[in-house]
Design a protein around this motif. Structure first.
Motif, PDB file in Angstrom:
ATOM      1  N   TRP A 152       1.015  -1.147  -0.087  1.00 37.89           N
ATOM      2  CA  TRP A 152      -0.025  -0.141  -0.054  1.00 37.89           C
ATOM      3  C   TRP A 152       0.936   1.377  -0.070  1.00 37.89           C
ATOM      4  O   TRP A 152       1.881   1.369   0.637  1.00 37.89           O
ATOM      5  CB  TRP A 152      -0.736  -0.063   1.271  1.00 37.89           C
ATOM      6  N   PHE A 153       0.650   2.294  -0.740  1.00 38.55           N
ATOM      7  CA  PHE A 153       1.305   3.633  -0.857  1.00 38.55           C
ATOM      8  C   PHE A 153       0.223   4.537  -0.739  1.00 38.55           C
ATOM      9  O   PHE A 153      -0.627   4.598  -1.152  1.00 38.55           O
ATOM     10  CB  PHE A 153       1.720   3.831  -2.303  1.00 38.55           C
ATOM     11  N   THR A 182       0.471  -1.901  -6.592  1.00 40.15           N
ATOM     12  CA  THR A 182       0.286  -1.343  -5.087  1.00 40.15           C
ATOM     13  C   THR A 182      -0.828  -0.668  -5.038  1.00 40.15           C
ATOM     14  O   THR A 182      -1.077   0.177  -6.007  1.00 40.15           O
ATOM     15  CB  THR A 182       1.600  -0.472  -4.763  1.00 40.15           C
ATOM     16  N   ILE A 183      -1.394  -0.681  -4.023  1.00 45.14           N
ATOM     17  CA  ILE A 183      -2.815   0.010  -3.734  1.00 45.14           C
ATOM     18  C   ILE A 183      -2.282   1.592  -3.286  1.00 45.14           C
ATOM     19  O   ILE A 183      -1.479   1.433  -2.560  1.00 45.14           O
ATOM     20  CB  ILE A 183      -3.547  -0.501  -2.491  1.00 45.14           C
ATOM     21  N   VAL A 184      -3.035   2.512  -3.909  1.00 42.14           N
ATOM     22  CA  VAL A 184      -2.640   3.847  -3.698  1.00 42.14           C
ATOM     23  C   VAL A 184      -3.859   4.591  -3.072  1.00 42.14           C
ATOM     24  O   VAL A 184      -4.984   4.677  -3.285  1.00 42.14           O
ATOM     25  CB  VAL A 184      -2.413   4.440  -5.071  1.00 42.14           C
ATOM     26  N   SER A 185      -3.458   5.177  -1.749  1.00 42.11           N
ATOM     27  CA  SER A 185      -4.547   6.000  -1.157  1.00 42.11           C
ATOM     28  C   SER A 185      -3.730   7.461  -0.973  1.00 42.11           C
ATOM     29  O   SER A 185      -2.589   7.659  -1.152  1.00 42.11           O
ATOM     30  CB  SER A 185      -4.813   5.467   0.133  1.00 42.11           C
ATOM     31  N   LEU A 315      -8.239   2.934   8.989  1.00 41.49           N
ATOM     32  CA  LEU A 315      -8.898   2.371   7.857  1.00 41.49           C
ATOM     33  C   LEU A 315      -7.979   1.529   7.078  1.00 41.49           C
ATOM     34  O   LEU A 315      -8.523   0.494   6.697  1.00 41.49           O
ATOM     35  CB  LEU A 315      -9.340   3.665   6.952  1.00 41.49           C
ATOM     36  N   ILE A 316      -6.807   1.967   6.598  1.00 39.83           N
ATOM     37  CA  ILE A 316      -6.039   1.219   5.846  1.00 39.83           C
ATOM     38  C   ILE A 316      -5.569  -0.324   6.550  1.00 39.83           C
ATOM     39  O   ILE A 316      -5.658  -1.296   6.034  1.00 39.83           O
ATOM     40  CB  ILE A 316      -4.633   1.787   5.614  1.00 39.83           C
ATOM     41  N   GLN A 327     -15.607  -3.109   8.979  1.00 41.02           N
ATOM     42  CA  GLN A 327     -14.551  -3.250  10.206  1.00 41.02           C
ATOM     43  C   GLN A 327     -13.375  -2.035   9.807  1.00 41.02           C
ATOM     44  O   GLN A 327     -12.990  -1.489  11.063  1.00 41.02           O
ATOM     45  CB  GLN A 327     -13.723  -4.459  10.027  1.00 41.02           C
ATOM     46  N   ALA A 328     -13.069  -1.803   8.651  1.00 37.64           N
ATOM     47  CA  ALA A 328     -12.195  -0.784   8.315  1.00 37.64           C
ATOM     48  C   ALA A 328     -12.410   0.584   9.021  1.00 37.64           C
ATOM     49  O   ALA A 328     -11.733   1.244   9.474  1.00 37.64           O
ATOM     50  CB  ALA A 328     -11.502  -0.799   6.901  1.00 37.64           C
ATOM     51  N   VAL A 329     -13.831   0.979   8.632  1.00 38.18           N
ATOM     52  CA  VAL A 329     -14.038   2.395   8.915  1.00 38.18           C
ATOM     53  C   VAL A 329     -14.259   2.470  10.469  1.00 38.18           C
ATOM     54  O   VAL A 329     -14.109   3.450  11.340  1.00 38.18           O
ATOM     55  CB  VAL A 329     -15.511   2.777   8.226  1.00 38.18           C
TER      56      VAL A 329
END
Length: 367
Positions: A152-153, A182-185, A315-316, A327-329
Protein backbone atom coordinates in the motif's frame (compact mmCIF):
# COMPACT_ATOMS: atom_id res chain seq x y z
CA UNK A 1 -12.14 -1.60 -13.26
CA UNK A 2 -12.23 -3.86 -10.18
CA UNK A 3 -14.76 -2.92 -7.54
CA UNK A 4 -12.74 -4.44 -4.70
CA UNK A 5 -9.18 -3.96 -3.47
CA UNK A 6 -6.68 -6.54 -4.69
CA UNK A 7 -3.95 -6.34 -2.06
CA UNK A 8 -0.62 -8.09 -2.54
CA UNK A 9 0.27 -10.86 -0.04
CA UNK A 10 2.50 -9.69 2.80
CA UNK A 11 5.05 -12.41 2.01
CA UNK A 12 5.66 -10.90 -1.45
CA UNK A 13 6.51 -7.41 -0.17
CA UNK A 14 9.15 -5.82 2.04
CA UNK A 15 6.72 -3.10 3.15
CA UNK A 16 3.08 -3.14 4.14
CA UNK A 17 2.90 0.62 3.54
CA UNK A 18 5.16 3.36 2.26
CA UNK A 19 4.33 7.07 2.68
CA UNK A 20 5.59 10.05 0.68
CA UNK A 21 5.57 13.36 2.54
CA UNK A 22 7.34 15.99 4.58
CA UNK A 23 8.04 15.60 8.29
CA UNK A 24 8.33 18.73 10.40
CA UNK A 25 9.53 19.21 13.95
CA UNK A 26 6.47 20.33 15.91
CA UNK A 27 6.96 22.80 18.75
CA UNK A 28 4.05 22.56 21.19
CA UNK A 29 3.53 25.22 23.90
CA UNK A 30 1.23 22.89 25.86
CA UNK A 31 -1.53 24.66 27.75
CA UNK A 32 -0.32 28.16 26.89
CA UNK A 33 -0.09 29.98 23.55
CA UNK A 34 2.68 30.28 20.98
CA UNK A 35 2.92 34.04 21.53
CA UNK A 36 3.35 33.69 25.30
CA UNK A 37 5.35 30.45 25.48
CA UNK A 38 8.64 30.17 27.34
CA UNK A 39 9.22 26.52 26.52
CA UNK A 40 7.99 24.02 23.94
CA UNK A 41 7.61 20.25 23.85
CA UNK A 42 9.03 18.65 20.71
CA UNK A 43 7.20 16.14 18.51
CA UNK A 44 7.49 15.11 14.89
CA UNK A 45 4.61 15.20 12.47
CA UNK A 46 3.42 15.40 8.89
CA UNK A 47 0.11 14.36 7.34
CA UNK A 48 1.45 11.55 5.19
CA UNK A 49 4.11 10.39 7.67
CA UNK A 50 1.62 10.21 10.55
CA UNK A 51 -0.19 7.41 8.69
CA UNK A 52 2.98 5.34 8.35
CA UNK A 53 3.85 5.87 12.01
CA UNK A 54 0.35 4.97 13.18
CA UNK A 55 0.40 1.73 11.21
CA UNK A 56 3.81 0.88 12.68
CA UNK A 57 3.33 1.84 16.32
CA UNK A 58 -0.34 1.02 16.91
CA UNK A 59 -0.88 -1.78 14.43
CA UNK A 60 2.59 -3.35 14.12
CA UNK A 61 2.89 -3.15 10.34
CA UNK A 62 6.08 -2.70 8.30
CA UNK A 63 6.13 0.91 7.12
CA UNK A 64 8.58 3.34 5.57
CA UNK A 65 8.96 6.98 4.59
CA UNK A 66 10.02 8.66 1.35
CA UNK A 67 11.17 12.18 2.16
CA UNK A 68 14.21 14.46 2.44
CA UNK A 69 15.94 16.51 5.12
CA UNK A 70 18.66 19.11 5.25
CA UNK A 71 21.57 17.44 7.02
CA UNK A 72 21.84 19.52 10.17
CA UNK A 73 20.95 19.14 13.84
CA UNK A 74 17.23 19.83 13.27
CA UNK A 75 17.10 17.18 10.56
CA UNK A 76 18.87 14.70 12.83
CA UNK A 77 16.38 15.53 15.62
CA UNK A 78 13.57 14.62 13.23
CA UNK A 79 15.45 11.43 12.35
CA UNK A 80 15.73 10.47 16.01
CA UNK A 81 12.00 11.00 16.54
CA UNK A 82 11.09 9.05 13.40
CA UNK A 83 13.32 6.13 14.36
CA UNK A 84 11.69 6.02 17.81
CA UNK A 85 8.44 5.56 15.93
CA UNK A 86 9.89 2.55 14.09
CA UNK A 87 9.37 3.89 10.54
CA UNK A 88 11.98 2.77 7.98
CA UNK A 89 14.10 5.65 6.64
CA UNK A 90 16.05 3.90 3.88
CA UNK A 91 14.24 6.00 1.24
CA UNK A 92 14.91 9.31 3.03
CA UNK A 93 17.44 11.57 1.31
CA UNK A 94 19.88 13.84 3.14
CA UNK A 95 20.75 17.10 1.40
CA UNK A 96 23.79 19.26 2.27
CA UNK A 97 22.96 22.16 4.56
CA UNK A 98 24.23 25.56 3.44
CA UNK A 99 24.92 26.76 7.00
CA UNK A 100 22.17 29.35 7.14
CA UNK A 101 19.05 28.11 5.39
CA UNK A 102 19.27 30.42 2.38
CA UNK A 103 18.52 27.61 -0.06
CA UNK A 104 17.56 24.56 2.00
CA UNK A 105 16.24 23.87 5.48
CA UNK A 106 13.97 21.68 7.60
CA UNK A 107 10.37 22.48 8.43
CA UNK A 108 9.10 23.63 11.81
CA UNK A 109 5.48 23.66 12.91
CA UNK A 110 4.41 25.72 15.93
CA UNK A 111 0.99 24.42 17.01
CA UNK A 112 -1.21 25.38 19.96
CA UNK A 113 -4.05 23.05 20.84
CA UNK A 114 -6.84 25.50 21.62
CA UNK A 115 -9.35 25.15 24.42
CA UNK A 116 -13.10 25.76 24.63
CA UNK A 117 -14.06 28.69 22.42
CA UNK A 118 -10.42 29.27 21.40
CA UNK A 119 -9.62 27.11 18.40
CA UNK A 120 -6.34 25.36 17.69
CA UNK A 121 -3.74 27.44 15.81
CA UNK A 122 -0.94 26.25 13.56
CA UNK A 123 1.97 28.43 12.47
CA UNK A 124 4.15 26.42 10.05
CA UNK A 125 7.63 27.59 9.08
CA UNK A 126 8.45 25.37 6.11
CA UNK A 127 9.70 27.45 3.18
CA UNK A 128 12.64 26.06 1.15
CA UNK A 129 12.52 22.69 2.90
CA UNK A 130 14.46 19.73 1.59
CA UNK A 131 11.35 17.60 1.09
CA UNK A 132 9.70 20.34 -0.98
CA UNK A 133 12.70 20.36 -3.34
CA UNK A 134 12.43 16.73 -4.41
CA UNK A 135 11.93 16.46 -8.18
CA UNK A 136 10.83 13.71 -10.57
CA UNK A 137 13.70 11.27 -11.01
CA UNK A 138 15.09 11.78 -7.48
CA UNK A 139 13.47 8.60 -6.09
CA UNK A 140 13.95 5.12 -7.57
CA UNK A 141 10.29 4.15 -7.56
CA UNK A 142 10.92 1.13 -9.78
CA UNK A 143 13.26 -0.34 -7.17
CA UNK A 144 10.78 0.35 -4.37
CA UNK A 145 7.60 -0.91 -6.01
CA UNK A 146 9.02 -3.31 -8.59
CA UNK A 147 11.82 -5.04 -6.69
CA UNK A 148 11.26 -4.59 -2.94
CA UNK A 149 7.47 -4.65 -3.08
CA UNK A 150 4.93 -2.48 -1.28
CA UNK A 151 1.37 -3.52 -0.48
CA UNK A 152 0.00 0.00 0.00
CA UNK A 153 1.30 3.47 -0.90
CA UNK A 154 0.01 6.61 0.82
CA UNK A 155 0.53 10.29 0.09
CA UNK A 156 -1.58 13.43 0.09
CA UNK A 157 -2.49 16.96 -0.78
CA UNK A 158 -0.22 18.57 1.80
CA UNK A 159 2.90 17.24 0.11
CA UNK A 160 1.48 18.01 -3.33
CA UNK A 161 1.07 21.68 -2.32
CA UNK A 162 4.60 22.32 -1.07
CA UNK A 163 6.23 23.47 -4.32
CA UNK A 164 6.03 23.52 -8.09
CA UNK A 165 7.86 20.17 -8.28
CA UNK A 166 6.07 18.11 -5.61
CA UNK A 167 2.87 17.51 -7.66
CA UNK A 168 5.02 15.89 -10.35
CA UNK A 169 6.79 13.75 -7.74
CA UNK A 170 3.40 12.55 -6.48
CA UNK A 171 2.17 11.77 -9.99
CA UNK A 172 5.37 9.87 -10.79
CA UNK A 173 5.02 7.88 -7.56
CA UNK A 174 1.32 6.96 -7.83
CA UNK A 175 1.63 5.92 -11.46
CA UNK A 176 4.58 3.64 -10.71
CA UNK A 177 2.81 2.20 -7.65
CA UNK A 178 -0.27 1.28 -9.67
CA UNK A 179 1.89 -0.17 -12.46
CA UNK A 180 3.25 -2.68 -9.93
CA UNK A 181 -0.10 -3.53 -8.33
CA UNK A 182 0.36 -1.47 -5.15
CA UNK A 183 -2.82 0.02 -3.67
CA UNK A 184 -2.68 3.83 -3.72
CA UNK A 185 -4.41 6.00 -1.10
CA UNK A 186 -4.43 9.78 -1.10
CA UNK A 187 -5.63 12.17 1.59
CA UNK A 188 -6.80 15.41 -0.04
CA UNK A 189 -5.99 17.38 3.15
CA UNK A 190 -6.77 20.82 1.71
CA UNK A 191 -4.72 23.63 3.26
CA UNK A 192 -5.53 27.05 1.70
CA UNK A 193 -2.37 28.59 3.16
CA UNK A 194 -0.17 26.13 1.26
CA UNK A 195 -1.84 26.55 -2.13
CA UNK A 196 -1.97 30.35 -1.82
CA UNK A 197 1.62 30.81 -2.91
CA UNK A 198 1.58 28.46 -5.91
CA UNK A 199 -1.60 29.24 -7.78
CA UNK A 200 -4.37 29.12 -5.21
CA UNK A 201 -7.67 27.30 -5.42
CA UNK A 202 -7.55 26.79 -9.19
CA UNK A 203 -4.10 25.16 -9.01
CA UNK A 204 -5.26 22.96 -6.13
CA UNK A 205 -8.13 21.60 -8.22
CA UNK A 206 -6.02 21.10 -11.33
CA UNK A 207 -3.30 19.21 -9.43
CA UNK A 208 -5.59 17.10 -7.27
CA UNK A 209 -7.89 16.14 -10.15
CA UNK A 210 -4.87 14.91 -12.12
CA UNK A 211 -3.53 12.90 -9.17
CA UNK A 212 -7.03 11.51 -8.48
CA UNK A 213 -6.91 9.59 -11.77
CA UNK A 214 -4.33 7.22 -10.22
CA UNK A 215 -5.88 6.80 -6.75
CA UNK A 216 -7.61 3.64 -5.49
CA UNK A 217 -8.68 4.91 -2.04
CA UNK A 218 -9.53 8.61 -1.77
CA UNK A 219 -9.63 10.10 1.72
CA UNK A 220 -10.92 13.53 2.69
CA UNK A 221 -13.61 15.48 4.49
CA UNK A 222 -16.40 17.49 2.89
CA UNK A 223 -14.24 20.62 2.49
CA UNK A 224 -11.48 18.58 0.85
CA UNK A 225 -13.73 17.04 -1.80
CA UNK A 226 -15.21 20.45 -2.62
CA UNK A 227 -11.99 22.48 -2.68
CA UNK A 228 -9.74 19.88 -4.31
CA UNK A 229 -12.08 18.05 -6.70
CA UNK A 230 -14.84 20.61 -7.25
CA UNK A 231 -17.56 18.39 -5.77
CA UNK A 232 -20.09 20.35 -3.72
CA UNK A 233 -21.99 18.97 -0.72
CA UNK A 234 -25.51 20.39 -0.54
CA UNK A 235 -26.64 22.17 2.60
CA UNK A 236 -23.24 22.72 4.26
CA UNK A 237 -23.02 26.08 6.04
CA UNK A 238 -20.01 28.38 5.98
CA UNK A 239 -18.69 26.86 9.21
CA UNK A 240 -18.87 23.36 7.72
CA UNK A 241 -21.54 22.41 10.20
CA UNK A 242 -24.98 20.82 9.87
CA UNK A 243 -23.75 18.15 7.49
CA UNK A 244 -26.55 15.95 6.17
CA UNK A 245 -25.00 12.52 5.67
CA UNK A 246 -27.44 11.80 2.82
CA UNK A 247 -26.16 14.86 0.95
CA UNK A 248 -22.60 13.80 1.60
CA UNK A 249 -23.33 10.32 0.22
CA UNK A 250 -24.73 11.86 -2.94
CA UNK A 251 -21.50 13.82 -3.39
CA UNK A 252 -19.44 10.63 -2.99
CA UNK A 253 -21.61 8.90 -5.59
CA UNK A 254 -20.83 11.74 -8.01
CA UNK A 255 -17.13 11.42 -7.16
CA UNK A 256 -16.95 7.72 -7.99
CA UNK A 257 -18.85 8.31 -11.24
CA UNK A 258 -16.39 11.01 -12.24
CA UNK A 259 -13.37 8.98 -11.09
CA UNK A 260 -14.28 5.33 -11.77
CA UNK A 261 -10.81 4.28 -10.60
CA UNK A 262 -11.86 4.99 -6.99
CA UNK A 263 -12.38 1.61 -5.32
CA UNK A 264 -13.02 3.09 -1.87
CA UNK A 265 -13.40 6.45 -0.18
CA UNK A 266 -12.99 7.34 3.49
CA UNK A 267 -14.22 10.42 5.30
CA UNK A 268 -14.35 11.72 8.85
CA UNK A 269 -17.44 13.61 9.95
CA UNK A 270 -16.72 16.20 12.61
CA UNK A 271 -19.12 18.65 14.24
CA UNK A 272 -17.15 21.20 16.27
CA UNK A 273 -18.93 22.31 19.45
CA UNK A 274 -15.71 23.76 20.86
CA UNK A 275 -11.98 23.18 20.48
CA UNK A 276 -12.22 20.50 23.15
CA UNK A 277 -15.61 18.92 22.36
CA UNK A 278 -16.43 17.50 18.93
CA UNK A 279 -18.90 15.00 17.55
CA UNK A 280 -16.82 12.45 15.64
CA UNK A 281 -17.61 9.61 13.26
CA UNK A 282 -16.60 8.32 9.84
CA UNK A 283 -18.01 6.85 6.68
CA UNK A 284 -16.55 4.76 3.87
CA UNK A 285 -17.82 3.81 0.43
CA UNK A 286 -16.66 0.44 -0.90
CA UNK A 287 -17.94 -1.95 -3.55
CA UNK A 288 -21.04 0.16 -4.13
CA UNK A 289 -22.06 0.38 -0.47
CA UNK A 290 -21.69 2.91 2.34
CA UNK A 291 -20.55 1.85 5.80
CA UNK A 292 -20.87 4.22 8.76
CA UNK A 293 -18.71 3.88 11.86
CA UNK A 294 -19.86 3.95 15.44
CA UNK A 295 -20.31 7.57 16.49
CA UNK A 296 -18.51 9.44 19.24
CA UNK A 297 -20.84 12.28 20.29
CA UNK A 298 -19.31 15.03 22.43
CA UNK A 299 -15.85 13.48 22.19
CA UNK A 300 -13.47 15.24 24.59
CA UNK A 301 -10.28 16.27 22.81
CA UNK A 302 -6.83 16.98 24.17
CA UNK A 303 -5.10 17.64 20.83
CA UNK A 304 -7.01 17.37 17.56
CA UNK A 305 -3.95 17.48 15.29
CA UNK A 306 -3.44 14.13 13.59
CA UNK A 307 -6.95 12.79 14.23
CA UNK A 308 -7.65 12.50 10.52
CA UNK A 309 -4.30 10.84 9.86
CA UNK A 310 -5.02 8.30 12.60
CA UNK A 311 -8.39 7.64 10.98
CA UNK A 312 -6.55 6.96 7.72
CA UNK A 313 -4.07 4.55 9.31
CA UNK A 314 -6.86 2.67 11.08
CA UNK A 315 -8.89 2.48 7.86
CA UNK A 316 -5.88 1.15 5.95
CA UNK A 317 -5.11 -1.38 8.68
CA UNK A 318 -8.69 -2.61 8.54
CA UNK A 319 -8.50 -3.17 4.80
CA UNK A 320 -5.05 -4.78 5.00
CA UNK A 321 -5.92 -7.09 7.88
CA UNK A 322 -9.58 -7.94 7.28
CA UNK A 323 -10.59 -6.76 3.79
CA UNK A 324 -13.91 -5.76 5.37
CA UNK A 325 -15.01 -2.14 4.83
CA UNK A 326 -17.35 -2.09 7.83
CA UNK A 327 -14.49 -3.22 10.07
CA UNK A 328 -12.04 -0.84 8.40
CA UNK A 329 -14.12 2.29 8.97
CA UNK A 330 -14.56 1.38 12.64
CA UNK A 331 -10.82 0.81 13.08
CA UNK A 332 -10.30 4.25 11.55
CA UNK A 333 -12.89 6.09 13.62
CA UNK A 334 -11.81 4.50 16.90
CA UNK A 335 -8.12 5.07 16.26
CA UNK A 336 -8.73 8.71 15.27
CA UNK A 337 -10.84 9.30 18.37
CA UNK A 338 -8.20 7.82 20.68
CA UNK A 339 -5.35 9.71 18.99
CA UNK A 340 -7.06 13.00 19.84
CA UNK A 341 -6.96 12.15 23.56
CA UNK A 342 -3.15 12.41 23.66
CA UNK A 343 -0.73 15.24 22.79
CA UNK A 344 1.29 15.41 19.59
CA UNK A 345 0.48 14.58 15.98
CA UNK A 346 0.98 10.83 16.24
CA UNK A 347 -0.69 7.91 17.95
CA UNK A 348 0.10 6.79 21.50
CA UNK A 349 -2.41 3.95 21.65
CA UNK A 350 -2.36 0.21 21.04
CA UNK A 351 -4.42 -1.97 18.75
CA UNK A 352 -5.92 -3.59 21.89
CA UNK A 353 -7.17 -0.17 23.03
CA UNK A 354 -8.62 0.52 19.58
CA UNK A 355 -10.44 -2.81 19.54
CA UNK A 356 -11.73 -2.25 23.07
CA UNK A 357 -13.34 1.02 21.93
CA UNK A 358 -14.71 -0.70 18.83
CA UNK A 359 -16.30 -3.30 21.10
CA UNK A 360 -17.97 -0.60 23.21
CA UNK A 361 -15.47 -0.56 26.05
CA UNK A 362 -15.68 2.36 28.46
CA UNK A 363 -13.15 4.65 30.11
CA UNK A 364 -13.10 3.09 33.55
CA UNK A 365 -9.69 2.95 35.16
CA UNK A 366 -7.53 -0.10 34.33
CA UNK A 367 -5.51 -1.39 37.29
Amino acid sequence: MSSTLSIKPAADCQFDLMSLGEVMVRLDPGETRIRTAREFRVWEGGGEYNVARGLRRCFGMRTGLVSAFADNEIGRLAEDLILQGGVDMSFVQWMPYDGLGRTIRNGLNFTERGFGIRGAVGCPDRGLTAASQLKPGDVDWEHLFGKLGVRWFHTGGIYAALSDSTPDVVIEAVQCARKHGTIVSYDLNYRPSLWKGIGGHEKAQAVNREIAKSVDVMIGNEEDFTACLGLEVEGVDENLGNIDVANFKRMIERAVQEFPNFIATGTTLREVHSATVNDWSAITWYDGQFHESQSFPKLEIMDRVGGGDSFASGLIYGFLSTGDAAQAVNYGAAHGALAMTTPGDTTMVTVAEVEKVMAGGGARVIR
